[in-house]
Design a protein around this motif. Sequence first.
Motif, PDB file in Angstrom:
ATOM      1  N   ASP A  96     -20.478  23.828  27.954  1.00 47.04           N
ATOM      2  CA  ASP A  96     -19.971  22.773  28.901  1.00 47.04           C
ATOM      3  C   ASP A  96     -18.469  22.683  29.087  1.00 47.04           C
ATOM      4  N   GLY A  97     -17.732  23.576  28.221  1.00 43.98           N
ATOM      5  CA  GLY A  97     -16.259  23.433  28.514  1.00 43.98           C
ATOM      6  C   GLY A  97     -15.720  22.237  27.649  1.00 43.98           C
ATOM      7  N   ILE A  98     -16.509  21.467  26.772  1.00 46.10           N
ATOM      8  CA  ILE A  98     -16.176  20.392  25.954  1.00 46.10           C
ATOM      9  C   ILE A  98     -16.321  20.803  24.399  1.00 46.10           C
ATOM     10  N   SER A  99     -17.516  21.393  24.137  1.00 45.34           N
ATOM     11  CA  SER A  99     -17.636  21.473  22.727  1.00 45.34           C
ATOM     12  C   SER A  99     -18.001  22.910  22.510  1.00 45.34           C
ATOM     13  N   VAL A 100     -18.008  23.392  21.029  1.00 38.68           N
ATOM     14  CA  VAL A 100     -18.286  24.788  20.610  1.00 38.68           C
ATOM     15  C   VAL A 100     -19.491  24.397  19.752  1.00 38.68           C
ATOM     16  N   PRO A 101     -20.733  24.776  19.941  1.00 45.88           N
ATOM     17  CA  PRO A 101     -21.765  24.492  18.965  1.00 45.88           C
ATOM     18  C   PRO A 101     -21.245  24.969  17.275  1.00 45.88           C
ATOM     19  N   LEU A 102     -21.236  24.314  16.314  1.00 51.98           N
ATOM     20  CA  LEU A 102     -20.900  24.710  15.132  1.00 51.98           C
ATOM     21  C   LEU A 102     -21.756  25.884  14.496  1.00 51.98           C
ATOM     22  N   SER A 103     -23.301  26.047  14.962  1.00 51.03           N
ATOM     23  CA  SER A 103     -23.858  27.068  14.535  1.00 51.03           C
ATOM     24  C   SER A 103     -23.343  28.340  15.043  1.00 51.03           C
ATOM     25  N   ARG A 104     -22.976  28.375  16.240  1.00 50.24           N
ATOM     26  CA  ARG A 104     -22.394  29.506  16.980  1.00 50.24           C
ATOM     27  C   ARG A 104     -21.076  30.027  16.234  1.00 50.24           C
TER      28      ARG A 104
ATOM     29  N   LEU B 143      -9.714  36.972  10.131  1.00 53.43           N
ATOM     30  CA  LEU B 143      -9.104  35.770  10.390  1.00 53.43           C
ATOM     31  C   LEU B 143     -10.141  34.654  11.306  1.00 53.43           C
ATOM     32  N   VAL B 144     -10.194  33.675  10.594  1.00 56.62           N
ATOM     33  CA  VAL B 144     -10.877  32.638  11.804  1.00 56.62           C
ATOM     34  C   VAL B 144      -9.774  31.630  12.001  1.00 56.62           C
ATOM     35  N   SER B 145      -9.864  31.508  13.494  1.00 63.28           N
ATOM     36  CA  SER B 145      -8.656  30.653  13.850  1.00 63.28           C
ATOM     37  C   SER B 145      -9.212  29.601  15.028  1.00 63.28           C
ATOM     38  N   VAL B 146      -9.066  28.391  14.263  1.00 65.12           N
ATOM     39  CA  VAL B 146      -9.828  27.037  15.060  1.00 65.12           C
ATOM     40  C   VAL B 146      -8.840  26.015  15.551  1.00 65.12           C
TER      41      VAL B 146
ATOM     42  N   GLN C 190     -13.639  19.816  15.653  1.00 62.92           N
ATOM     43  CA  GLN C 190     -14.416  20.641  14.979  1.00 62.92           C
ATOM     44  C   GLN C 190     -14.565  20.602  13.560  1.00 62.92           C
ATOM     45  N   ASP C 191     -15.519  20.971  12.941  1.00 65.24           N
ATOM     46  CA  ASP C 191     -15.921  20.703  11.610  1.00 65.24           C
ATOM     47  C   ASP C 191     -15.285  21.981  10.574  1.00 65.24           C
ATOM     48  N   LEU C 192     -14.018  21.528  10.272  1.00 63.18           N
ATOM     49  CA  LEU C 192     -13.071  22.569   9.670  1.00 63.18           C
ATOM     50  C   LEU C 192     -13.591  22.714   8.331  1.00 63.18           C
ATOM     51  N   LYS C 193     -14.216  21.885   7.739  1.00 68.72           N
ATOM     52  CA  LYS C 193     -14.791  22.120   6.235  1.00 68.72           C
ATOM     53  C   LYS C 193     -15.867  23.266   6.323  1.00 68.72           C
ATOM     54  N   ALA C 194     -16.715  22.929   7.342  1.00 70.87           N
ATOM     55  CA  ALA C 194     -17.919  23.893   7.447  1.00 70.87           C
ATOM     56  C   ALA C 194     -17.423  25.431   7.640  1.00 70.87           C
TER      57      ALA C 194
END
Length: 425
Positions: free
Chosen positions: A166-174, A185-188, A199-203
């Motif tokens: 949707d251009g707004i969110s990124v599903p955490l599961s994805r 490296l994961v960059s968020v 975004q759920d940085l902890k997960a």
Amino acid sequence: MGAQKLFEQEEQRRLLSNRLATTFFLPGHGGLMDQLLEWRKEFPILDNTVYLISHSLGAMPRRTRDRLQEYADMWSTRGIRSWEEGWWMMATNVGDKIGTIIGAGPGEVVMHPNVSICQSIIASCLTFEGKRNRIVSESLNFPSNLYIYHSLERLGAEVVSVPSDDGISVPLSRMLEAIDERTKLVSVSHVIFRSSFIQDLKAITRRAHEVGALVVADIYQSAGTVPVNVREIGLDFATGGSVKWLCGGPGAGYMYVNRDLWPTLQPRLTGWLAHEDPFAFEVGPNKYADNIYRFLNGTPSVPAMYAAMSGYEVINEVGVDKIREKSIRQTSLLIDIAENAGFKINCPKNTVDRGGTVVIDVPHGQQVTTELLRRDFLIDHRPGAGIRVAPHFYSKDEELDLIVREIKTILETKAYEQHSAALAH
Ligand SMILES: Cc1ncc(COP(=O)(O)O)c(C=O)c1O
């Protein structure tokens, strides 16, 4: 510009200043005063503009002028001695003031001119040969970061861009599914700049560490408005800047590096100040300092750090928890007002998922923005998203009402049309 037009503009400004000078009470709080409005005195620009752009440039604290004067006094009276008397240590002393906002310990944050440099330094610590060569990032990450990662494809990196529907969110599961044993490296972004999605940085960090990957979080759009604790989350790196919610102005970026990693990292983007003994001026390969200075390179931006300090002090004094509490209340209120006026909202409506910015999609968004700016309503526009409106701890509820009404008036009177014509030329 004709005299009549000038007069009208002046009159408009006077009326706006008058409206902003009146006292306001919290709606639905039995007439309770919003204590944080006391801080308005500290920010001169709030007297004569509707200042709702702290996601882009936080208002300048009054005391910043004194700090800049201090810098000039120091240079003009102490001269070269200024380095020994404070300037050399500023990269970490000033960093410590951010550390208390983001949950880092003393000496764990170092100052740089901007996020793009910080991200480049981090990338320059890594190699991308072999099977573990992936950089996983959301497609909505800030463009600078993505440009840097794509440039690493020349060194063997593979960029995995996690899409948004949707251009707004990124599903955490994805995000979690994209991270595996091939990930280096994961960059968020903690808060997405375009949509304010948290975004759920902890997960994400937990998943990255399970598979042996490192994590860098861009906390530019969260630090100072959404609580973030780099140690508690277990981040390896965090980068950010001071222009926005921290009210620190340009030129004062910062990076946090988890101290357990220091001995293992040797940035290729380096310089003499990263050496264990810079004033030995040794030639040959760098012998890296054993502290956060190993992530420095050349001479730091001293005036920018002077300019930035007051903002950190104010944010520390107000407290991010209080800022967040007010931000949730005001962004919810703004969404209600905008929706009641018939506008579409392009940011999460759920408070847990939303940072400090509300994105309002209005017809002719860019031209309406130009007209709002002309009328001293300070906001901005992002293509494909909408008008970004950000109350901060110093904002009045009344201002939220004022801006939505002004957008409506501009649309109804077609006042934006003169800017459409200008764009067409
Ligand atoms: C999330 C985020 N990261 C990075 C940047 C840019 O950082 P810099 O200009 O310090 O490189 C911005 C905005 O300017 C941003 O919103």
